[in-house]
Design a protein around this motif. Structure first.
Motif, PDB file in Angstrom:
ATOM      1  N   THR A  60      92.923  58.902 -11.943  1.00 45.46           N
ATOM      2  CA  THR A  60      93.817  58.511 -13.046  1.00 45.46           C
ATOM      3  C   THR A  60      93.766  59.520 -14.183  1.00 45.46           C
TER       4      THR A  60
ATOM      5  N   GLY B 278      88.636  60.245  -9.754  1.00 44.50           N
ATOM      6  CA  GLY B 278      89.124  58.871  -9.838  1.00 44.50           C
ATOM      7  C   GLY B 278      87.957  57.907  -9.903  1.00 44.50           C
ATOM      8  N   THR B 279      88.189  56.785 -10.567  1.00 47.92           N
ATOM      9  CA  THR B 279      87.058  55.875 -10.803  1.00 47.92           C
ATOM     10  C   THR B 279      86.741  54.986  -9.601  1.00 47.92           C
ATOM     11  N   ASP B 280      87.724  54.789  -8.698  1.00 47.16           N
ATOM     12  CA  ASP B 280      87.507  53.808  -7.622  1.00 47.16           C
ATOM     13  C   ASP B 280      86.330  54.178  -6.727  1.00 47.16           C
TER      14      ASP B 280
ATOM     15  N   SER C 254      89.032  58.439 -15.993  1.00 39.92           N
ATOM     16  CA  SER C 254      89.650  57.589 -17.013  1.00 39.92           C
ATOM     17  C   SER C 254      90.231  56.356 -16.351  1.00 39.92           C
TER      18      SER C 254
ATOM     19  N   LYS D  34      81.119  50.683 -10.453  1.00 38.77           N
ATOM     20  CA  LYS D  34      82.313  50.245 -11.180  1.00 38.77           C
ATOM     21  C   LYS D  34      82.278  48.730 -11.260  1.00 38.77           C
TER      22      LYS D  34
HETATM   23  N1  LIG Z   1      90.962  54.813 -12.793  1.00 37.68           N
HETATM   24  C1  LIG Z   1      91.127  55.451 -11.637  1.00 37.68           C
HETATM   25  O1  LIG Z   1      90.860  56.628 -11.548  1.00 37.68           O
HETATM   26  C2  LIG Z   1      91.599  54.634 -10.466  1.00 37.68           C
HETATM   27  C3  LIG Z   1      92.348  55.399  -9.416  1.00 37.68           C
HETATM   28  N2  LIG Z   1      92.927  54.481  -8.455  1.00 37.68           N
HETATM   29  C4  LIG Z   1      91.467  56.390  -8.672  1.00 37.68           C
HETATM   30  O2  LIG Z   1      90.331  56.114  -8.438  1.00 37.68           O
HETATM   31  O3  LIG Z   1      91.919  57.423  -8.313  1.00 37.68           O
END
Ligand SMILES: NC(=O)C[C@H](N)C(=O)O
Length: 329
Positions: free
Chosen positions: A23, A91-93, A117, A165
């Motif tokens: 993100t 990405g956070t996932d 983010s 997370k």
């Molecule tokens: N906040 C994020 O980055 C979520 C995104 N779906 C990812 O992990 O790429």
């Protein structure tokens, strides 16, 4: 605890920023629905810091695989000697999986800080620039060296081994037992970085490739083993996100007894260890007796990465057990 305010930067420092998508690199999709990763976020200007940027791939993190994690680890090893700090945007996932893979794979002790983010660049509440600045300043801080890969998010600094997370939308998306090991704040614009714990020492593994297949199964009330046989047939190893301290319905006990695949038991709860407490059929003590390997405090997806690395290195079940039991996981 080191709590003296630091100058914004120390002259002559070299920072590598490795962009991988997520993100923090996303904007509304010009060709379809939703937002998608497109362009790497701009790295904030830091006086007297020379920044070198790398972009090995640009992916939403659900598309990141262990092979990508190994690729990032190898890139970090190749730039570690010529940089004072390294930031990885992600990405956070699956950020915690890449962080833990780096924890297991990196030999270099150059500080590595991952961030991302929860809001994208077209939102007024975009948290990318702040997290990226935090990560850069943490990566270049002398107190960061020797702590292994870290995750910086919302001002908190986490150990790669324990971070997870904890929220699907909140900006404060990361946590994990027993919590942050440090914090970055600002006093009149100057970063104030404090560490209040050291991560456990790391053991670095060096597989040439991550070739092993490890499947994760998720336990629930009434599970009679659906999916177990296919996983034991097709995968090289299994991880079960089990109940409580590592207990399963009775039907799983003979399945675990009969397979020659390593079966690692993690907990589906959000904190705490696996312990051989219960002696009823499927209780943790019976699973360990049947050959299952306790994952200690690791969650199932982190235990999967460790098992994948050990299997890819060719370790047998006894050697795998020793790593899970003896090393500080
Ligand atoms: N906040 C994020 O980055 C979520 C995104 N779906 C990812 O992990 O790429």
């Amino acid at each position: 605890m080191n709590d003296s305010p630091q100058p914004p930067s120390t002259p002559g420092l070299r920072l590598a920023v490795i962009h991988t998508g997520g993100t923090i690199a996303s904007r509304p999709n010009p060709h379809g629905p939703g937002v998608v990763p497109q362009s790497a976020p701009s790295v904030p200007g830091l006086p007297n810091v020379q920044v070198t940027e790398f972009q090995p791939f640009t992916l939403p993190s659900p598309h990141v695989t262990p092979a990508h994690m190994l690729q990032v680890a190898q890139l970090i090893e190749s730039v570690a000697g010529t940089h004072d700090g390294i930031v990885v945007t992600h990405g956070t996932d699956t950020l915690e999986e890449t962080a833990f893979a780096l924890h297991l794979l990196l030999r270099a002790d150059t500080p590595v800080v991952l961030t991302g983010s929860m809001r994208h660049a077209a939102e007024v509440s975009w948290d990318g620039p702040g997290n990226l600045l935090d990560a850069a300043q943490i990566a270049l801080h002398p107190a960061t060296r020797g702590r292994g890969p870290l995750v910086a998010f919302g001002g908190d600094i986490y150990d790669a081994r324990t971070v997870t997370k904890v929220h699907s939308t909140a900006v404060e998306a990361f946590g994990g037992y027993p919590g942050p090991i440090g914090r970055i704040d600002r006093v009149e614009g100057a970063p104030l970085i404090r560490f209040f714990a050291n991560p456990e020492p790391r053991v670095a593994f060096t597989p040439a490739a991550l070739t092993a297949r490890v499947d994760v199964l998720y336990a629930y009330a009434g599970w009679t083993g659906e999916g177990f046989e296919a996983a034991a047939r097709d995968a090289d190893g299994l991880v079960i996100a089990a109940l409580g301290t590592g207990n399963l319905p009775a039907e799983l006990l003979p399945l675990i007894q009969d397979t020659d695949r390593p079966v690692v038991i993690a907990t589906r709860t959000h904190a705490g260890p696996i312990l051989p407490v219960y002696g009823y059929a499927g209780g943790g003590a019976t699973l360990v007796q049947a050959g299952a390997i306790p994952a200690s405090f690791l969650n199932a997806h982190k235990a999967r990465l460790l098992l994948m690395i050990l299997l890819s290195l060719g370790l047998d079940r006894a050697a795998i057990r020793r790593v899970f039991v003896d090393d500080p996981f």
